[in-house]
Design an enzyme around this catalytic site. Structure first.
Site, PDB file in Angstrom:
ATOM      1  N   CYS A   1      37.382  44.328  49.719  1.00 50.64           N
ATOM      2  CA  CYS A   1      36.834  45.253  48.736  1.00 50.64           C
ATOM      3  C   CYS A   1      35.618  44.614  48.076  1.00 50.64           C
ATOM      4  CB  CYS A   1      37.872  45.572  47.655  1.00 50.64           C
ATOM      5  SG  CYS A   1      39.304  46.465  48.261  1.00 50.64           S
ATOM      6  N   VAL A   2      34.579  45.405  47.879  1.00 51.39           N
ATOM      7  CA  VAL A   2      33.372  44.912  47.210  1.00 51.39           C
ATOM      8  C   VAL A   2      33.696  44.591  45.754  1.00 51.39           C
ATOM      9  CG1 VAL A   2      31.019  45.483  46.523  1.00 51.39           C
ATOM     10  CG2 VAL A   2      31.862  46.208  48.744  1.00 51.39           C
TER      11      VAL A   2
END
Length: 116
Positions: A28-29
């Site tokens: 996940c960013v």
């Protein structure tokens, strides 16, 4: 989009002690944490999650609605893709956010596979 953010606002935040690397979802960013509890009495998995980004916290809320309170077998039987497609999220998410969403679902499915 606003509805998803509002869903995220309704999620209880995790305790600082739960915001650790072991609970972090890789891929996940934004930072996303997922905490799982296996209720041995009912055989269900309880999921709680949090993120440092409003939209992502909303996506966490959507995913938790799909999987929280289900048995490992029920979790594994859910195909999230068509459900999420029905919600129309894909066209509003960047490729990075879509990858993060997939990473969350894969982690939940891996937890269910190990618990089942």
């Amino acid at each position: 989009y606003t509805h998803v953010i509002d869903m995220g606002k309704s999620l209880a935040s995790l305790m600082p002690t739960e915001r650790v690397d072991a609970n972090k979802v890789k891929g996940c960013v934004s930072q996303v944490w997922l905490v799982t509890e296996h209720d041995q009495t009912s055989g269900t998995l309880r999921f709680r999650g949090d993120s440092d980004a409003h939209i992502v916290k909303g996506l966490v809320a959507v995913v938790l609605q799909l999987y929280d309170g289900r048995t490992p077998d029920e979790v594994l039987a859910i195909d999230a893709a068509p459900i999420l497609a029905q919600l129309g999220l894909a066209e509003h998410l960047s490729p990075q956010r879509s990858n993060g969403l997939k990473a969350m679902i894969e982690r939940i499915r891996a937890i269910a596979g190990a618990a089942g």
